[in-house]
Design a protein around this motif. Structure first.
Motif, PDB file in Angstrom:
ATOM      1  N   PHE A   2       1.116  -1.023   0.089  1.00  0.00           N
ATOM      2  CA  PHE A   2      -0.265   0.280  -0.214  1.00  0.00           C
ATOM      3  C   PHE A   2       0.808   1.200  -0.236  1.00  0.00           C
ATOM      4  O   PHE A   2       1.797   0.909   0.275  1.00  0.00           O
ATOM      5  N   ALA A   3       0.684   2.293  -0.171  1.00  0.00           N
ATOM      6  CA  ALA A   3       0.900   3.551  -0.127  1.00  0.00           C
ATOM      7  C   ALA A   3       1.361   3.968   1.031  1.00  0.00           C
ATOM      8  O   ALA A   3       1.393   5.407   1.101  1.00  0.00           O
ATOM      9  N   LYS A   5       4.273   5.279   1.884  1.00  0.00           N
ATOM     10  CA  LYS A   5       5.517   5.846   1.330  1.00  0.00           C
ATOM     11  C   LYS A   5       5.075   7.460   0.956  1.00  0.00           C
ATOM     12  O   LYS A   5       5.903   8.377   0.205  1.00  0.00           O
ATOM     13  N   SER A   6       3.684   7.320   1.065  1.00  0.00           N
ATOM     14  CA  SER A   6       3.401   8.910   0.360  1.00  0.00           C
ATOM     15  C   SER A   6       3.676   9.670   1.250  1.00  0.00           C
ATOM     16  O   SER A   6       3.717   9.959   2.863  1.00  0.00           O
ATOM     17  N   PHE A  34      -3.816   2.831   5.726  1.00  0.00           N
ATOM     18  CA  PHE A  34      -3.220   3.082   3.972  1.00  0.00           C
ATOM     19  C   PHE A  34      -3.608   3.468   2.249  1.00  0.00           C
ATOM     20  O   PHE A  34      -3.587   3.597   1.435  1.00  0.00           O
ATOM     21  N   LYS A  35      -4.870   2.174   3.250  1.00  0.00           N
ATOM     22  CA  LYS A  35      -6.453   2.051   2.026  1.00  0.00           C
ATOM     23  C   LYS A  35      -6.603   4.046   1.614  1.00  0.00           C
ATOM     24  O   LYS A  35      -6.696   4.293   0.607  1.00  0.00           O
ATOM     25  N   ILE A  37      -5.397   6.414   2.668  1.00  0.00           N
ATOM     26  CA  ILE A  37      -4.080   7.512   2.627  1.00  0.00           C
ATOM     27  C   ILE A  37      -4.048   7.477   0.835  1.00  0.00           C
ATOM     28  O   ILE A  37      -3.608   8.411   0.271  1.00  0.00           O
ATOM     29  N   GLU A  38      -4.154   6.076   0.696  1.00  0.00           N
ATOM     30  CA  GLU A  38      -3.766   5.932  -1.326  1.00  0.00           C
ATOM     31  C   GLU A  38      -5.040   6.843  -1.771  1.00  0.00           C
ATOM     32  O   GLU A  38      -4.773   7.137  -3.318  1.00  0.00           O
ATOM     33  N   CYS A  39      -6.182   6.811  -1.729  1.00  0.00           N
ATOM     34  CA  CYS A  39      -7.488   6.739  -1.871  1.00  0.00           C
ATOM     35  C   CYS A  39      -7.456   8.993  -2.012  1.00  0.00           C
ATOM     36  O   CYS A  39      -8.199   9.471  -2.617  1.00  0.00           O
ATOM     37  N   LYS A  41      -5.429  11.355  -0.383  1.00  0.00           N
ATOM     38  CA  LYS A  41      -3.684  11.778  -0.703  1.00  0.00           C
ATOM     39  C   LYS A  41      -3.479  12.168   0.870  1.00  0.00           C
ATOM     40  O   LYS A  41      -2.636  12.002   1.235  1.00  0.00           O
ATOM     41  N   TYR A  88       5.729   8.437   6.790  1.00  0.00           N
ATOM     42  CA  TYR A  88       6.490   9.564   5.789  1.00  0.00           C
ATOM     43  C   TYR A  88       7.727  10.537   5.636  1.00  0.00           C
ATOM     44  O   TYR A  88       7.733  10.850   5.040  1.00  0.00           O
TER      45      TYR A  88
END
Length: 255
Positions: A2-3, A5-6, A34-35, A37-39, A41, A88
């Motif tokens: 998952f993201a 590293k965002s 993290f889902k 955050i991925e969605c 941002k 992050y």
């Protein structure tokens, strides 16, 4: 993956507060975090959308960690000299960031530079034999002399021996409760030494008392931080073998 590293797009301090709030909110575990955050941002935007998403999922309301609670938690960390590290930030260890369910937040007390060094996990039985404890201390000392940090869980037995063997060269203790809660109490002196010479970390909030359900989650951090995990004496249904399984799932070597 998952993201994890965002990077936040909001100001760092404000986003850090939102990151903490989201991580502490009801039913938001690491994978869900993290889902989101991925969605969305940013954690700030995810918090705004969380009530609507909960209603769509059939839940009338969801308990969101308040800004006041987050500010109090940050203030408590500062008063106790404890760092809050978000996933992050550059201080967050990259090997841990790469696992499927990295902790969004870490509380850390001690030398943060150890998080950027090569780590080997050493775990094993609480009721270890004398030979097992001596072996764990010896191999931890030897690995330390070759510039490896030793990561373990501060439990009695093998964990205690591993930390003790690596005190001079660098050791990380990952706790199942709050970073300020010593468990077992008999390791208070060792905990104090690690805070001065090594690093103590936890993903749970300050003051959290360790419970059985916390330890498998703690163990994934031990293996996630490490290039490999050494298991010294373990019962068939022990937490040490859970750590070994998690290490294998994370693509780490198991010895």
């Amino acid at each position: 993956m998952f993201a994890a590293k965002s990077k936040p797009t909001a100001k760092m301090n404000e986003e850090k507060i939102s990151w903490l709030r989201l991580a502490r909110s009801e039913n938001v575990g690491p994978i869900t975090f993290f889902k989101l955050i991925e969605c969305f941002k940013t954690a700030t935007r995810a918090l705004e959308r969380l009530p609507d998403m909960a209603q769509r999922g059939g839940k009338k309301s969801i308990q969101i960690y308040s800004r006041d609670n987050a500010l109090r938690e940050i203030e408590t960390h500062q008063k106790k000299g404890i760092h809050i590290i978000t996933s992050y930030e550059d201080t967050y260890p990259d090997p841990l960031r790469q696992i499927a369910d990295p902790p969004p937040i870490l509380s850390a007390r001690g030398d943060l530079s150890l998080l950027q060094k090569r780590s080997i996990g050493v775990v094993g039985a609480r009721n270890a034999s004398g030979n097992g404890r001596r072996f764990a201390a010896m191999i931890s000392e030897d690995l330390g002399s070759h510039n490896f940090i030793i990561t373990s869980g501060l439990a009695r037995g093998i964990d205690t021996a591993a930390h003790t063997g690596a005190l001079k060269t660098g050791t990380i203790a990952v706790l199942g409760g709050g970073v300020d809660v010593v468990y077992p109490q008999e390791n208070q002196n060792l905990y104090d030494q690690i805070c001065k010479e090594g690093l103590v970390i936890s993903e749970t909030s300050i003051g959290t008392q360790p419970m059985a359900r916390h330890f498998p989650r703690r163990n994934r951090i031990i293996s996630g931080l490490s290039l490999g995990v050494i298991v010294v004496e373990a019962a068939l249904k022990s937490g040490s073998l859970i750590t070994a399984r998690q290490a294998a799932e994370q693509g780490r070597e198991v010895f």
